[in-house]
Write an enzyme that holds these catalytic residues in place. Structure first.
Site, PDB file in Angstrom:
ATOM      1  N   TYR A 155     -60.088 -23.977  57.326  1.00 48.84           N
ATOM      2  CA  TYR A 155     -59.306 -24.362  56.150  1.00 48.84           C
ATOM      3  C   TYR A 155     -60.265 -24.824  55.062  1.00 48.84           C
ATOM      4  O   TYR A 155     -60.787 -25.943  55.081  1.00 48.84           O
ATOM      5  CB  TYR A 155     -58.295 -25.470  56.468  1.00 48.84           C
ATOM      6  N   GLY A 176     -40.909 -22.680  57.555  1.00 42.92           N
ATOM      7  CA  GLY A 176     -41.022 -21.281  57.132  1.00 42.92           C
ATOM      8  C   GLY A 176     -41.929 -21.147  55.920  1.00 42.92           C
ATOM      9  O   GLY A 176     -41.631 -20.399  54.994  1.00 42.92           O
ATOM     10  N   ARG A 177     -43.057 -21.875  55.960  1.00 39.99           N
ATOM     11  CA  ARG A 177     -44.030 -21.898  54.844  1.00 39.99           C
ATOM     12  C   ARG A 177     -43.336 -22.283  53.547  1.00 39.99           C
ATOM     13  O   ARG A 177     -43.663 -21.789  52.472  1.00 39.99           O
ATOM     14  CB  ARG A 177     -44.750 -20.546  54.697  1.00 39.99           C
TER      15      ARG A 177
HETATM   16  N1  LIG Z   1     -52.423 -22.329  63.941  1.00 39.08           N
HETATM   17  C1  LIG Z   1     -52.232 -21.570  62.898  1.00 39.08           C
HETATM   18  O1  LIG Z   1     -52.572 -20.381  62.894  1.00 39.08           O
HETATM   19  C2  LIG Z   1     -51.560 -22.137  61.695  1.00 39.08           C
HETATM   20  C3  LIG Z   1     -51.040 -21.285  60.699  1.00 39.08           C
HETATM   21  C4  LIG Z   1     -50.407 -21.864  59.598  1.00 39.08           C
HETATM   22  C5  LIG Z   1     -50.303 -23.243  59.504  1.00 39.08           C
HETATM   23  N2  LIG Z   1     -50.835 -24.049  60.470  1.00 39.08           N
HETATM   24  C6  LIG Z   1     -50.735 -25.514  60.401  1.00 39.08           C
HETATM   25  O2  LIG Z   1     -49.360 -25.872  60.296  1.00 39.08           O
HETATM   26  C7  LIG Z   1     -49.168 -26.705  59.168  1.00 39.08           C
HETATM   27  C8  LIG Z   1     -47.779 -26.500  58.577  1.00 39.08           C
HETATM   28  O3  LIG Z   1     -47.527 -25.145  58.280  1.00 39.08           O
HETATM   29  P1  LIG Z   1     -47.427 -24.553  56.796  1.00 39.08           P
HETATM   30  O4  LIG Z   1     -48.030 -25.503  55.851  1.00 39.08           O
HETATM   31  O5  LIG Z   1     -47.916 -23.155  56.863  1.00 39.08           O
HETATM   32  O6  LIG Z   1     -45.860 -24.405  56.549  1.00 39.08           O
HETATM   33  P2  LIG Z   1     -44.609 -25.384  56.468  1.00 39.08           P
HETATM   34  O7  LIG Z   1     -44.933 -26.714  56.978  1.00 39.08           O
HETATM   35  O8  LIG Z   1     -43.485 -24.626  57.057  1.00 39.08           O
HETATM   36  O9  LIG Z   1     -44.343 -25.418  54.890  1.00 39.08           O
HETATM   37  C9  LIG Z   1     -45.254 -25.929  53.974  1.00 39.08           C
HETATM   38  C10 LIG Z   1     -44.769 -25.572  52.598  1.00 39.08           C
HETATM   39  O10 LIG Z   1     -43.504 -26.186  52.375  1.00 39.08           O
HETATM   40  C11 LIG Z   1     -43.531 -27.012  51.221  1.00 39.08           C
HETATM   41  N3  LIG Z   1     -42.745 -28.220  51.591  1.00 39.08           N
HETATM   42  C12 LIG Z   1     -43.021 -29.156  52.519  1.00 39.08           C
HETATM   43  N4  LIG Z   1     -42.030 -30.064  52.616  1.00 39.08           N
HETATM   44  C13 LIG Z   1     -41.095 -29.681  51.711  1.00 39.08           C
HETATM   45  C14 LIG Z   1     -39.837 -30.210  51.334  1.00 39.08           C
HETATM   46  N5  LIG Z   1     -39.334 -31.296  51.924  1.00 39.08           N
HETATM   47  N6  LIG Z   1     -39.137 -29.564  50.356  1.00 39.08           N
HETATM   48  C15 LIG Z   1     -39.642 -28.454  49.760  1.00 39.08           C
HETATM   49  N7  LIG Z   1     -40.821 -27.896  50.081  1.00 39.08           N
HETATM   50  C16 LIG Z   1     -41.539 -28.511  51.055  1.00 39.08           C
HETATM   51  C17 LIG Z   1     -44.983 -27.301  50.949  1.00 39.08           C
HETATM   52  O11 LIG Z   1     -45.232 -27.399  49.566  1.00 39.08           O
HETATM   53  P3  LIG Z   1     -45.790 -28.749  48.885  1.00 39.08           P
HETATM   54  O12 LIG Z   1     -47.169 -28.931  49.374  1.00 39.08           O
HETATM   55  O13 LIG Z   1     -45.708 -28.402  47.439  1.00 39.08           O
HETATM   56  O14 LIG Z   1     -44.839 -29.819  49.303  1.00 39.08           O
HETATM   57  C18 LIG Z   1     -45.683 -26.045  51.498  1.00 39.08           C
HETATM   58  O15 LIG Z   1     -45.714 -25.028  50.524  1.00 39.08           O
HETATM   59  C19 LIG Z   1     -50.322 -26.315  58.220  1.00 39.08           C
HETATM   60  O16 LIG Z   1     -50.575 -27.319  57.272  1.00 39.08           O
HETATM   61  C20 LIG Z   1     -51.445 -26.113  59.192  1.00 39.08           C
HETATM   62  O17 LIG Z   1     -52.027 -27.374  59.538  1.00 39.08           O
HETATM   63  C21 LIG Z   1     -51.445 -23.498  61.562  1.00 39.08           C
END
Ligand SMILES: NC(=O)c1ccc[n+]([C@@H]2O[C@H](COP(=O)([O-])OP(=O)(O)OC[C@H]3O[C@@H](n4cnc5c(N)ncnc54)[C@H](OP(=O)(O)O)[C@@H]3O)[C@@H](O)[C@H]2O)c1
Length: 327
Positions: free
Chosen positions: A57, A205-206
């Site tokens: 990252y 869902g990202r």
């Molecule tokens: N192992 C792997 O291959 C892998 C892959 C992907 C991710 N990850 C890990 O999993 C973590 C979480 O996954 P992710 O970040 O991909 O997706 P997520 O948690 O499903 O969604 C994050 C997104 O949602 C927004 N968000 C968060 N809370 C919100 C709310 N209450 N209302 C509206 N929007 C909201 C964030 O934007 P804002 O920042 O603008 O709030 C960001 O764009 C990552 O940070 C990473 O550490 C691991």
């Protein structure tokens, strides 16, 4: 703060962790470092003790950020990081050779400002390195005191079993949310049988499930979501049906889409610890509110039934990344 244990292990963490990727990588340019340090420290003050990062990252930037932000309470938090890409760069392909893991961990320890990694995941299974060799290397690192727990990410059931036979796996981290439920089929029974915890990534869902993204949303040109078929504008339009389903339930209960999505995730198994990501304090607070939202068996079957009538458009990864992701 409610806590949960990851599988049969003694690793106890806040029932919601914090995904830190988006602070430095993946969803547009890195955010201001001081603002993110302050967010991370607020997360700890609010009871979050489980922080998720990876060497790739940035690369490296996100680990450095956590190293600085979490230093004042390092011994009170669980830091999870990941290895497994060539030179720590996800654009360069996979590399889980034991010699690379040994190099990689030294960099992670330094950047994270720590002498031990609480949970060390292989980011993706490397088809060129037998998983027994990876597990054996982690076993040695555990004996040397550099790692406490072994994890895998997006690994299939067979890889999990083979790795677990060499070095017990504490947690699997894979995508899981209302719009990606494939882990329920083969992975959940395997984890349950072996006593391994599950850490869903992208539980919102990202961001799509929160209702803050629609077909008109413009992502930054460097945002990874531009490359995902499920986020193509046409797919986003079709997939709104899903968001509307959650929106209706949220409105009935006076909560938000994000809270329903996370409460649903938490309700599936007691050994699940989702790690929603955000760069905003008010959203972090909103997401923590999901811990107070208990969905009943009737709520869960209502969601299941409504969701089963909706077909999601677009695969979750483009083809070249789908090849290395879990099925
Ligand atoms: N192992 C792997 O291959 C892998 C892959 C992907 C991710 N990850 C890990 O999993 C973590 C979480 O996954 P992710 O970040 O991909 O997706 P997520 O948690 O499903 O969604 C994050 C997104 O949602 C927004 N968000 C968060 N809370 C919100 C709310 N209450 N209302 C509206 N929007 C909201 C964030 O934007 P804002 O920042 O603008 O709030 C960001 O764009 C990552 O940070 C990473 O550490 C691991």
């Amino acid at each position: 703060m409610q806590t949960r244990k990851l599988g049969n292990s003694d690793l106890e963490v806040s029932a919601l962790g914090l995904g830190c990727m988006g602070m430095s990588f993946g969803y547009g340019p890195a955010h201001d470092k001081n603002e993110m340090i302050s967010l991370l420290r607020s997360a700890y003050e609010k009871g979050i003790t489980f922080f998720d990062t990876a060497e790739c990252y940035g690369p490296h930037l996100n680990e450095e950020l956590l190293g600085e932000a979490l230093a004042p309470f390092r011994d009170k938090v669980v830091i999870a990081t990941k290895f497994g890409f060539l030179e720590g760069d996800s654009k360069k392909g996979l590399d889980s050779r034991p010699e690379w893991i040994r190099k990689s961990i030294e960099g992670s320890l330094k950047r994270l400002n720590t002498d031990v990694i609480d949970l060390y995941y292989q980011h993706r299974v490397d088809p060129n390195v037998p998983i027994e060799d990876v597990a054996g290397t982690i076993k040695d690192l555990i004996q040397e005191g550099k790692v406490k727990h072994f994890g895998l990410s997006e690994a299939g059931a067979e890889s999990i079993r083979r790795a677990h036979a060499v070095q017990p796996v504490t947690a699997l981290q894979s995508e899981y949310s209302l719009w990606w439920r494939t882990p329920e089929e083969e992975i959940f029974p395997t984890l349950e049988e072996l006593g391994i915890g599950f850490v869903p990534f992208s539980p919102l869902g990202r961001g799509f499930l929160t209702a803050k993204i629609d077909e008109n949303t413009q992502f930054d040109s460097t945002d990874f979501r531009n490359s995902l078929p499920r986020f193509a504008p046409e797919a986003r339009k079709t997939n709104q049906a899903f968001v509307e389903l959650l929106g209706k339930m949220a409105a009935d209960r006076g909560v938000t889409n994000a809270q329903i999505a996370l409460a649903w995730n938490l309700a599936q198994k007691p050994w699940i610890v989702p790690i929603p990501g955000t760069t905003k304090l008010h959203r972090l607070e909103e997401n923590l509110g999901a811990l107070d939202l208990k969905l009943s068996a009737a709520d869960l079957s209502e969601i299941n039934e409504a969701a089963s009538k909706i077909t999601i458009e677009g695969s979750r990864y483009p083809e070249h990344l789908q090849k290395i992701a879990g099925k």
